[in-house]
Design an enzyme around this catalytic site. Structure first.
Site, PDB file in Angstrom:
ATOM      1  N   ARG A  51       0.837  -1.204   0.000  1.00  0.00           N
ATOM      2  CA  ARG A  51       0.000   0.000   0.000  1.00  0.00           C
ATOM      3  C   ARG A  51       0.873   1.256   0.000  1.00  0.00           C
ATOM      4  O   ARG A  51       2.058   1.206   0.331  1.00  0.00           O
ATOM      5  CB  ARG A  51      -0.925  -0.012   1.202  1.00  0.00           C
ATOM      6  CG  ARG A  51      -0.178  -0.024   2.527  1.00  0.00           C
ATOM      7  CD  ARG A  51      -1.143  -0.043   3.696  1.00  0.00           C
ATOM      8  NE  ARG A  51      -1.404  -1.409   4.128  1.00  0.00           N
ATOM      9  CZ  ARG A  51      -1.983  -1.711   5.290  1.00  0.00           C
ATOM     10  NH1 ARG A  51      -2.370  -0.772   6.124  1.00  0.00           N
ATOM     11  NH2 ARG A  51      -2.175  -2.965   5.624  1.00  0.00           N
ATOM     12  N   ASP A  53       0.493   5.453   1.372  1.00  0.00           N
ATOM     13  CA  ASP A  53      -0.338   6.302   2.233  1.00  0.00           C
ATOM     14  C   ASP A  53      -1.012   7.432   1.462  1.00  0.00           C
ATOM     15  O   ASP A  53      -0.656   7.722   0.322  1.00  0.00           O
ATOM     16  CB  ASP A  53       0.531   6.913   3.339  1.00  0.00           C
ATOM     17  CG  ASP A  53       0.806   5.911   4.459  1.00  0.00           C
ATOM     18  OD1 ASP A  53       0.071   4.910   4.551  1.00  0.00           O
ATOM     19  OD2 ASP A  53       1.755   6.146   5.235  1.00  0.00           O
ATOM     20  N   TYR A 111      12.104   3.926  -4.265  1.00  0.00           N
ATOM     21  CA  TYR A 111      11.294   5.108  -3.975  1.00  0.00           C
ATOM     22  C   TYR A 111      12.090   6.368  -4.321  1.00  0.00           C
ATOM     23  O   TYR A 111      13.317   6.335  -4.365  1.00  0.00           O
ATOM     24  CB  TYR A 111      10.939   5.175  -2.484  1.00  0.00           C
ATOM     25  CG  TYR A 111       9.895   4.196  -2.033  1.00  0.00           C
ATOM     26  CD1 TYR A 111       8.551   4.540  -2.051  1.00  0.00           C
ATOM     27  CD2 TYR A 111      10.247   2.934  -1.562  1.00  0.00           C
ATOM     28  CE1 TYR A 111       7.573   3.647  -1.607  1.00  0.00           C
ATOM     29  CE2 TYR A 111       9.283   2.035  -1.120  1.00  0.00           C
ATOM     30  CZ  TYR A 111       7.949   2.405  -1.148  1.00  0.00           C
ATOM     31  OH  TYR A 111       6.992   1.528  -0.710  1.00  0.00           O
ATOM     32  N   ARG A 199      10.106   7.726   4.466  1.00  0.00           N
ATOM     33  CA  ARG A 199       9.831   9.079   4.947  1.00  0.00           C
ATOM     34  C   ARG A 199      10.629   9.415   6.208  1.00  0.00           C
ATOM     35  O   ARG A 199      11.038  10.569   6.407  1.00  0.00           O
ATOM     36  CB  ARG A 199       8.338   9.265   5.183  1.00  0.00           C
ATOM     37  CG  ARG A 199       7.540   9.330   3.866  1.00  0.00           C
ATOM     38  CD  ARG A 199       6.049   9.220   4.082  1.00  0.00           C
ATOM     39  NE  ARG A 199       5.574  10.257   4.983  1.00  0.00           N
ATOM     40  CZ  ARG A 199       4.355  10.275   5.524  1.00  0.00           C
ATOM     41  NH1 ARG A 199       3.497   9.310   5.244  1.00  0.00           N
ATOM     42  NH2 ARG A 199       4.003  11.240   6.338  1.00  0.00           N
TER      43      ARG A 199
END
Lengths: 246, 246
Positions: A51, A53, A111, A199
Site C-alpha cells: 500500500r 499512504d 522510492y 519518509r
C-alpha cells in the site's frame, strides 16, 4: 482465467491512499470499480506490491488480478485508461504467470523523495514536492550520513511505532541524491521497506543536511533501534513509489 | 496612501478565473479578502493587468492596489503569502508611482501555451498541459504559419465572438515554439490580446501542425477577419500568463 500484471501511476493528492477504506476514495477502489464494470458486475479484486499512504504518489506501482476477459494486453490497458479517473494511469499491462503475485513475488523496490528548495515559492509544485522555504541543505553531509544506511541492518529506528512487523532487518542497496534545478531528489532502493521507513529516512537525512544532526550520528541512531532517536517523518506528498522489482 | 505593484503567480485549476464573480472562488476575491483583513476590515480593491479565464494559470500576473499600511515591500510580500491559499503566491511587491495602473499602463504581455505530447499519459501534468494522446505535430509547419501572425493585423479571426471590443488591431512581436522534453511550448508576445486570442491562435496552429490546415491558409484566415475560419479554441488549462510589460 488468466493473470495480468499491470504497472500503474497515480497522483496521490486526492486519494486517502492506495488501500480500500470504507467511505474513502482510494486507488484500489477506483481500479476495482472499473474492472468489476468490465466484468459485468462480477467483483474483481486487485493485489498491489504494497500500500501507499494518503498523498503519496506512484510512478511505477504494480498490481495483479485475474480476469476472464480475452482482451489483448494493449487493448486492456486502453480500456482501463478510458474508464479510470485521470489521476490514475495504467502504464502497462502484461500477461503474468499464474504463480506471479504482485506482493509476495517482490524482490525489491525503489522510492523517490523530492524537496523543492526554490527560494521563490511556486503554486505549481505544492502537491508534488516538499517545500523548504528556500533552505538548501548540505548535500555532502547527507551523502556521508547515507553511507551508514546502505547495507543490511535492523531498521527499527526508521519504522513507525504502530507496526506489527516483527523482523525489521532489511537491505538498502542504493541511496542517492541528485539536483534537478532547485529540486533535490533522493532515491532509495532496497529489498523491502518498513512502514514509513523512506519518509523517516528522508526526514532524518534532511536534519543532517540542515545541521540539526551530525552525519556520524546515523551510526548510533541505527544501532539504538529506537524510533525516537531518528528524525521526523518527512511529509507524504514528497514521496513516489517509482519501481517494483520482481 | 501608497500604491503598490505586485507580481503574482497562480495555479488556475481550482479557480473560476481571475475576476470576482458572485458565489465563485476567484483569484481577485482571495487576494482582496486577505488585504481587507490586513486593513482591519476596510475594503481594499485590487486591479490586475487583465482577467484570466477559469483554469488558466499565471506565472507573472501583475496587480496594483493602494494601501495605508506602512510595511516595507519585502515584509508585505511575506504577510500576503502567509495568509493566501497555497495556489496563489506573491512573487514580488514593489512601490509604484501613484500614476501606475496595472491595466492602463500595460505596454505588452507574454503568454505561454503547453502541449504534452508524451505517448504514455501521466497523471501529474493533467492540469498544467494539454495532452495530445502522443500526437507530435510538425513543428516546421507551425513555425511557417506563425510568421503570418507576427506583425500588426486586425485579429478579428482570432477573437471570441462574444466581445464588445471594437478595435481589433493588435501587434504580435514574437511567436516562438520550443520542445521541453516531450512538451511543446508556444510563447507569444504582443502589445495586447483580444478575448481568447492566444487560445484560438494555439488551436489554429495546432491544426496546422497535425495537417488539418495548411501553413499558407493563415494568411487567408487573418484577411477574412472571420472567427469561423480559424481553428478551435485550445483548452484553458494549457495557458499561462507569463509576463506583463510596462
Amino acid at each position: 482465467m488468466r493473470r495480468l500484471k499491470a504497472t500503474i501511476s497515480y497522483d496521490g493528492t486526492l486519494f486517502a491512499g492506495y488501500q480500500v477504506q470504507p467511505g474513502e476514495r482510494t486507488v484500489q477502489l477506483e481500479i476495482e470499480n472499473v474492472l468489476t464494470k468490465m466484468h459485468k458486475g462480477n467483483q474483481v479484486k486487485i493485489t498491489a506490491s504494497g500500500r501507499t499512504d494518503a498523498k503519496v504518489h506512484a510512478t511505477g506501482q504494480v498490481i495483479h488480478f485475474d480476469t476472464s476477459l480475452e482482451i489483448p494486453v494493449e487493448r486492456y490497458k486502453k480500456a482501463l485508461n478510458v474508464q479510470l479517473p485521470r489521476d490514475i494511469r495504467v502504464l502497462e499491462v502484461e500477461e503474468a504467470d499464474s504463480e506471479f503475485h504482485a506482493r509476495y513475488s517482490v524482490s525489491g523496490k525503489r522510492y523517490r523523495y523530492i524537496w523543492n528548495c526554490e527560494e521563490q515559492q511556486s503554486p505549481f509544485r505544492r502537491h508534488y514536492t516538499v517545500e523548504t522555504n528556500g533552505i538548501k541543505p548540505d548535500l555532502e553531509k547527507m551523502q556521508t550520513a547515507a553511507q551508514f544506511i546502505i547495507g543490511t541492518h535492523d531498521f527499527s529506528c526508521f519504522c513507525a511505532a504502530n507496526t506489527s512487523v516483527v523482523d525489521k532487518v532489511r537491505t538498502v542497496n542504493a541511496l542517492n541524491f541528485s539536483w534537478h534545478d532547485e529540486e533535490l531528489h533522493m532515491t532509495i532502493e532496497g529489498n523491502g521497506f518498513l512502514y514509513n521507513m523512506v519518509r523517516i529516512i528522508a526526514g532524518t537525512l534532511w536534519e543532517v543536511g540542515i545541521g540539526k544532526k551530525d552525519s556520524n550520528e546515523l551510526q548510533l541512531i541505527i544501532a539504538s533501534m529506537d524510533r525516537g532517536k531518528a528524525g521526523k517523518t518527512a511529509p507524504a506528498h514528497g514521496l513516489y513509489l517509482e519501481k517494483v522489482f520482481y
